[in-house]
Design a protein around this motif. Structure first.
Motif, PDB file in Angstrom:
ATOM      1  N   ILE A   1       2.917  -4.200  -7.492  1.00 48.08           N
ATOM      2  CA  ILE A   1       2.769  -3.500  -8.769  1.00 48.08           C
ATOM      3  C   ILE A   1       1.267  -3.306  -8.973  1.00 48.08           C
ATOM      4  O   ILE A   1       0.473  -4.220  -8.741  1.00 48.08           O
ATOM      5  CB  ILE A   1       3.462  -4.235  -9.930  1.00 48.08           C
ATOM      6  CG1 ILE A   1       3.184  -5.733  -9.886  1.00 48.08           C
ATOM      7  CG2 ILE A   1       4.964  -3.974  -9.875  1.00 48.08           C
ATOM      8  CD1 ILE A   1       3.738  -6.466 -11.114  1.00 48.08           C
TER       9      ILE A   1
ATOM     10  N   GLY B   1      -3.325  -2.633   6.426  1.00 49.43           N
ATOM     11  CA  GLY B   1      -4.779  -2.707   6.368  1.00 49.43           C
ATOM     12  C   GLY B   1      -5.337  -1.861   5.236  1.00 49.43           C
ATOM     13  O   GLY B   1      -4.604  -1.310   4.424  1.00 49.43           O
TER      14      GLY B   1
ATOM     15  N   ALA C   1       3.023 -11.610 -12.281  1.00 46.73           N
ATOM     16  CA  ALA C   1       3.194 -10.404 -11.459  1.00 46.73           C
ATOM     17  C   ALA C   1       4.218 -10.604 -10.340  1.00 46.73           C
ATOM     18  O   ALA C   1       5.094  -9.767 -10.126  1.00 46.73           O
ATOM     19  CB  ALA C   1       1.858  -9.991 -10.871  1.00 46.73           C
ATOM     20  N   LEU C   2       4.112 -11.726  -9.634  1.00 41.65           N
ATOM     21  CA  LEU C   2       5.020 -11.919  -8.494  1.00 41.65           C
ATOM     22  C   LEU C   2       6.472 -11.961  -8.941  1.00 41.65           C
ATOM     23  O   LEU C   2       7.373 -11.480  -8.252  1.00 41.65           O
ATOM     24  CB  LEU C   2       4.644 -13.202  -7.742  1.00 41.65           C
ATOM     25  CG  LEU C   2       3.369 -13.088  -6.908  1.00 41.65           C
ATOM     26  CD1 LEU C   2       2.823 -14.468  -6.543  1.00 41.65           C
ATOM     27  CD2 LEU C   2       3.620 -12.272  -5.630  1.00 41.65           C
TER      28      LEU C   2
ATOM     29  N   MET D   1     -14.161   2.472   0.027  1.00 41.97           N
ATOM     30  CA  MET D   1     -14.118   3.350  -1.158  1.00 41.97           C
ATOM     31  C   MET D   1     -14.467   2.548  -2.397  1.00 41.97           C
ATOM     32  O   MET D   1     -13.981   1.443  -2.572  1.00 41.97           O
ATOM     33  CB  MET D   1     -12.705   3.904  -1.333  1.00 41.97           C
ATOM     34  CG  MET D   1     -12.353   4.997  -0.376  1.00 41.97           C
ATOM     35  SD  MET D   1     -10.731   5.652  -0.759  1.00 41.97           S
ATOM     36  CE  MET D   1      -9.685   4.360  -0.208  1.00 41.97           C
TER      37      MET D   1
ATOM     38  N   TYR E   1      -2.399  -2.613 -10.537  1.00 38.25           N
ATOM     39  CA  TYR E   1      -3.180  -2.933 -11.742  1.00 38.25           C
ATOM     40  C   TYR E   1      -3.464  -1.662 -12.518  1.00 38.25           C
ATOM     41  O   TYR E   1      -3.770  -0.616 -11.921  1.00 38.25           O
ATOM     42  CB  TYR E   1      -4.526  -3.551 -11.354  1.00 38.25           C
ATOM     43  CG  TYR E   1      -4.460  -4.995 -10.935  1.00 38.25           C
ATOM     44  CD1 TYR E   1      -3.753  -5.924 -11.691  1.00 38.25           C
ATOM     45  CD2 TYR E   1      -5.129  -5.439  -9.800  1.00 38.25           C
ATOM     46  CE1 TYR E   1      -3.711  -7.265 -11.309  1.00 38.25           C
ATOM     47  CE2 TYR E   1      -5.088  -6.776  -9.412  1.00 38.25           C
ATOM     48  CZ  TYR E   1      -4.368  -7.676 -10.165  1.00 38.25           C
ATOM     49  OH  TYR E   1      -4.319  -8.987  -9.787  1.00 38.25           O
TER      50      TYR E   1
ATOM     51  N   TRP F   1      -7.768   1.301   3.741  1.00 37.04           N
ATOM     52  CA  TRP F   1      -8.299   2.623   4.056  1.00 37.04           C
ATOM     53  C   TRP F   1      -9.745   2.717   3.619  1.00 37.04           C
ATOM     54  O   TRP F   1     -10.113   2.297   2.520  1.00 37.04           O
ATOM     55  CB  TRP F   1      -7.485   3.705   3.326  1.00 37.04           C
ATOM     56  CG  TRP F   1      -6.206   3.968   4.032  1.00 37.04           C
ATOM     57  CD1 TRP F   1      -5.040   3.278   3.890  1.00 37.04           C
ATOM     58  CD2 TRP F   1      -5.966   4.967   5.024  1.00 37.04           C
ATOM     59  NE1 TRP F   1      -4.076   3.785   4.728  1.00 37.04           N
ATOM     60  CE2 TRP F   1      -4.619   4.826   5.438  1.00 37.04           C
ATOM     61  CE3 TRP F   1      -6.743   5.976   5.611  1.00 37.04           C
ATOM     62  CZ2 TRP F   1      -4.042   5.650   6.402  1.00 37.04           C
ATOM     63  CZ3 TRP F   1      -6.170   6.788   6.562  1.00 37.04           C
ATOM     64  CH2 TRP F   1      -4.844   6.628   6.962  1.00 37.04           C
TER      65      TRP F   1
ATOM     66  N   ASP G   1      -5.144  -7.823   1.493  1.00 37.48           N
ATOM     67  CA  ASP G   1      -5.869  -8.658   0.539  1.00 37.48           C
ATOM     68  C   ASP G   1      -4.945  -9.484  -0.347  1.00 37.48           C
ATOM     69  O   ASP G   1      -5.374 -10.465  -0.930  1.00 37.48           O
ATOM     70  CB  ASP G   1      -6.766  -7.787  -0.350  1.00 37.48           C
ATOM     71  CG  ASP G   1      -5.986  -6.662  -1.008  1.00 37.48           C
ATOM     72  OD1 ASP G   1      -5.166  -6.023  -0.321  1.00 37.48           O
ATOM     73  OD2 ASP G   1      -6.180  -6.418  -2.212  1.00 37.48           O
TER      74      ASP G   1
ATOM     75  N   GLY H   1      -5.181   4.295  -1.150  1.00 33.73           N
ATOM     76  CA  GLY H   1      -4.640   3.007  -0.710  1.00 33.73           C
ATOM     77  C   GLY H   1      -3.293   2.749  -1.382  1.00 33.73           C
ATOM     78  O   GLY H   1      -2.331   2.318  -0.743  1.00 33.73           O
TER      79      GLY H   1
HETATM   80  N1  MSP Z   1      -1.560  -6.151  -9.084  1.00 33.04           N
HETATM   81  C1  MSP Z   1      -1.795  -6.655  -7.789  1.00 33.04           C
HETATM   82  C2  MSP Z   1      -0.528  -6.728  -6.990  1.00 33.04           C
HETATM   83  C3  MSP Z   1       0.545  -7.570  -7.603  1.00 33.04           C
HETATM   84  S1  MSP Z   1       1.991  -7.533  -6.664  1.00 33.04           S
HETATM   85  C4  MSP Z   1       2.963  -8.668  -7.370  1.00 33.04           C
HETATM   86  C5  MSP Z   1      -2.801  -5.758  -7.063  1.00 33.04           C
HETATM   87  N2  MSP Z   1      -2.948  -4.544  -7.539  1.00 33.04           N
HETATM   88  S2  MSP Z   1      -3.985  -3.471  -6.999  1.00 33.04           S
HETATM   89  O1  MSP Z   1      -3.753  -2.288  -7.775  1.00 33.04           O
HETATM   90  O2  MSP Z   1      -5.310  -3.989  -7.001  1.00 33.04           O
HETATM   91  O3  MSP Z   1      -3.665  -3.217  -5.508  1.00 33.04           O
HETATM   92  C6  MSP Z   1      -2.415  -2.780  -5.144  1.00 33.04           C
HETATM   93  C7  MSP Z   1      -2.312  -2.560  -3.677  1.00 33.04           C
HETATM   94  O4  MSP Z   1      -3.217  -1.569  -3.262  1.00 33.04           O
HETATM   95  C8  MSP Z   1      -2.613  -3.795  -2.858  1.00 33.04           C
HETATM   96  O5  MSP Z   1      -1.597  -3.957  -1.895  1.00 33.04           O
HETATM   97  C9  MSP Z   1      -3.917  -3.472  -2.176  1.00 33.04           C
HETATM   98  O6  MSP Z   1      -3.982  -4.038  -0.909  1.00 33.04           O
HETATM   99  C10 MSP Z   1      -3.819  -1.975  -2.068  1.00 33.04           C
HETATM  100  N3  MSP Z   1      -5.129  -1.377  -1.873  1.00 33.04           N
HETATM  101  C11 MSP Z   1      -6.183  -1.364  -2.722  1.00 33.04           C
HETATM  102  N4  MSP Z   1      -7.220  -0.715  -2.099  1.00 33.04           N
HETATM  103  C12 MSP Z   1      -6.842  -0.318  -0.873  1.00 33.04           C
HETATM  104  C13 MSP Z   1      -7.418   0.458   0.154  1.00 33.04           C
HETATM  105  N5  MSP Z   1      -8.651   0.912   0.096  1.00 33.04           N
HETATM  106  N6  MSP Z   1      -6.641   0.741   1.229  1.00 33.04           N
HETATM  107  C14 MSP Z   1      -5.335   0.342   1.308  1.00 33.04           C
HETATM  108  N7  MSP Z   1      -4.777  -0.351   0.357  1.00 33.04           N
HETATM  109  C15 MSP Z   1      -5.544  -0.857  -0.667  1.00 33.04           C
HETATM  110  O7  MSP Z   1      -3.381  -6.206  -6.101  1.00 33.04           O
END
Ligand code: MSP
Length: 650
Positions: free
Chosen positions: A9, A288, A230-231, A297, A11, A290, A260, A19
């Motif tokens: 989910i 991974g 969240a989980l 980014m 943020y 991007w 991450d 990503g």
């Molecule tokens: N809110 C948490 C997830 C909670 S799940 C119970 C979170 N949110 S996030 O918006 O920061 O990231 C969401 C997803 O986007 C994550 O899986 C993260 O790895 C992915 N990405 C964020 N930046 C990214 C890139 N530059 N490339 C690929 N995926 C990336 O974490």
């Protein structure tokens, strides 16, 4: 079979970037694939809205936290809707049912003896919402995940007895080697757990934007730690702690996450589930990151790629294909327009698009577009067998979460088709009076393409539906069963003449500063024809077309009523052109380097009037102007004498 697939989910402190789109595209592909196989799929996505970070972002934007969360959550949901993402449920952690489910889980963990009250003092990273032990900090101060400065926070806290689950977790990883995919990521997690797990602080007193503790605790100083909240979304979405109506989908088949957040999903989450006496998810797939042109980014660099802009510039399905094909799942990937353009031109335009054009061209010439599989097995068992072997191998790549391998293998089907045409040269057979053989080859290739289209459907749902429609069938679980599993051949049909599906792209369509750079509509659209002609010449020995083929292009005289520059664009001019219809057309032409808007008004042009509308710089273009370009520049093609707007050319 029930198949529950989730994305993280997201943020709500900023809008989606590529990503996020990447995870969502993979999840959507898996969901569509499951449905094709006739599985009972539940696909969940949503937004993660609590925590200090969101509270702070809202403040910065001068909004109330809820108002801010509502707005950003809607941008995610709207984006996925625009993208046709086939989610079954969109959860928000601010939804009441979710918060109640979280409280229920908290109470249950407490009853189990897994939650106790204590004091926490530690290095806390606000951005990651995480405490880090001193040993993990960079230079004793900075967050090991995001590099930002941490601060010492001391607070009363409830703890989750994570250390208790160290052994059961290790046993679980051991007995379920595919729990974490790709397998290469598994050791990272195992080593982390082997180094010892500290109990986890699962409440906070330093802010209020979070889920309250259950009433029975009578403790309103605390809110829940955002990761616990969240989980739990993965089960509250199914009704956990409420009506439990969809809990039959649990355990999840696949939680897709970025690398991450693997640790949260592969360690904390299974431990929480063990505490709740619930089964663990079957797989956690960690992808991974991007980068853009090799760089991370970030908003401050201004190089964040917006998924909407990519999709507007290059097309949504090309975008999906590129992301899934370009990078082996689990590895980092780079978004470069060059690589993207190469994929479009080579994989999509040359291999796939061209095959369809050749089937249409040949069946048009030889059999008035009739295609009949009657003689396919007589002349082409070898190719059909090869194709079936490839199709049978594909499922494994989805199970192992290797979408890039899935596509790589699938593409071999197009090679079978293109090779068969070259080897069996139907045009030669026609000259030798072996029409049956020629038609069998055309039908073979149509069958191979039909099978490929069904298998490609989860990645490119619309384009493949267009192909299937041209072949007179619909892609669904029934046709999947018949064509892919049971190896059925197509019933006789009359092929529809669809325009080229993948126009070649000659130059980047987005600007480096992330504003979209328009390509010249003229060049981009005109190129596929040139390319096909070349292909036909080398393979078939002629590049002649039937007169009917020429007339498929509706060329008309147009009168330019108005012309303006497109803001931020170096190339485009926006025109209003009368082509004899009730409403003038809006046409975007990449001619600004050669014409000023003023000199175009009230002149006449030649318009391709039956091109599919396209969007350039977010503006609709409903046609194309004919032009000729050489080293001296570009000039528009115009009637020698004025003609009424709408007069057909030909
Ligand atoms: N809110 C948490 C997830 C909670 S799940 C119970 C979170 N949110 S996030 O918006 O920061 O990231 C969401 C997803 O986007 C994550 O899986 C993260 O790895 C992915 N990405 C964020 N930046 C990214 C890139 N530059 N490339 C690929 N995926 C990336 O974490």
């Amino acid at each position: 079979m029930k198949n529950y697939i989730t994305t993280p989910i997201y943020y709500v402190n900023g809008e989606a970037h590529i990503g996020h789109a990447y995870t969502t595209f993979i999840a959507d592909t898996l969901a569509r694939y499951g449905r094709l196989k006739g599985e009972d799929v539940f696909f969940l996505t949503g937004t993660d809205e609590h925590g200090q970070k969101i509270e702070e972002s809202a403040k910065k934007n001068g909004k109330s936290t809820k108002e801010f969360a509502d707005e950003i959550s809607a941008t995610f949901r709207n984006l996925w809707d625009d993208f046709g993402i086939s989610y079954d449920k969109f959860i928000r952690t601010t939804d009441d049912y979710h918060m109640q489910g979280v409280q229920h889980a908290f109470a249950k963990m407490y009853e189990k003896g897994d939650i106790y009250k204590g004091d926490y003092e530690g290095h806390y990273c606000v951005s990651c919402e995480t405490f880090f032990p001193e040993t993990q900090l960079i230079d004793g101060e900075f967050c090991p995940d995001c590099g930002r400065a941490t601060s010492i926070v001391k607070e009363e806290s409830y703890f989750f007895n994570l250390s208790k689950y160290e052994k059961p977790l290790l046993e679980y990883y051991e007995s379920h080697p595919d729990f974490i995919l790709p397998r290469s990521k598994r050791n990272e997690v195992i080593n982390f757990v082997k180094n010892g797990l500290h109990d986890l602080s699962v409440t906070r007193t330093s802010f209020t934007w979070g889920v309250a503790l259950p009433e029975s605790f009578n403790d309103d100083k605390h809110v829940m730690y955002v990761w616990l909240d969240a989980l739990l979304n993965y089960i509250t979405a199914l009704g956990y702690g409420k009506d439990e109506k969809d809990m039959g989908y649990w355990p999840a088949q696949m939680h897709l996450v970025g690398k991450d957040i693997l640790r949260f999903h592969a360690i904390y989450w299974p431990a929480f589930l063990m505490s709740l006496d619930l089964p663990l998810p079957k797989h956690i797939g960690a992808h991974g990151w991007w980068t853009r042109d090799g760089e991370k980014m970030s908003k401050s660099k201004g190089n964040v790629v917006s998924p909407k802009e990519v999709s507007e510039a290059y097309g949504l399905e090309n975008f999906r294909y590129f992301m899934l094909r370009e990078v082996p799942f689990g590895q980092d990937g780079d978004f470069s327009q060059r690589a993207f353009i190469d994929r479009i031109n080579s994989d999509l335009s040359n291999d796939l698009g061209n095959l369809l054009n050749r089937i249409i061209g040949m069946s048009g010439k030889y059999s008035e577009f009739h295609i009949d599989s009657v003689d396919v097995l007589k002349y082409h068992t070898k190719e059909i067998n090869e194709a079936n072997i490839i199709l049978d191998s594909l499922d494994e790549y989805i199970t192992n979460l290797q979408p890039h391998r899935y596509l790589e293998e699938l593409w071999k089907l197009f090679s079978i088709g293109n090779k068969a045409i070259e080897e069996h040269a139907p045009w030669v057979k026609m000259k030798e009076d072996k029409k049956d053989e020629a038609l069998a080859t055309v039908a073979l290739v149509a069958n191979v393409l039909a099978k490929a289209a069904v298998a490609l459907h989860p990645v490119m749902p619309n384009t493949t539906s267009t192909v299937a429609d041209a072949f007179g069938f619909v892609i669904d679980s029934e046709s999947y069963k018949a064509i892919v599993l049971e190896k059925a051949l197509l019933k006789p049909f009359v092929i529809k003449q669809v325009p080229p599906l993948f126009p070649r792209v000659e130059e980047p369509l987005m600007q480096d500063n992330n504003a979209k750079e328009e390509a010249s509509a003229v060049e981009v659209k005109a190129e596929p024809k040139k390319m096909e002609a070349k292909k036909e010449t080398t393979v078939e020995g002629d590049n002649l077309i039937e007169i009917g083929q020429f007339f498929e292009t509706a060329l008309k005289i147009g009168t330019v009523l108005d012309a303006t520059e497109v803001p931020k664009s170096k190339k485009l001019i926006q025109l209003r052109v009368d082509v004899g219809e009730e409403v003038p057309r809006q046409i975007l032409a990449g001619i600004r380097e050669f014409y000023s808007p003023e000199e175009l008004i009230n002149t006449q042009v030649c318009v391709v009037a039956n091109l599919k509308p396209a969007k350039l710089m977010g503006l609709l273009s409903e046609g194309m102007l004919l032009a000729a370009k050489d080293e001296d520049g570009l000039c528009l093609i115009r009637p020698e004498k004025p003609r009424k707007a709408g007069t057909p050319i030909g």
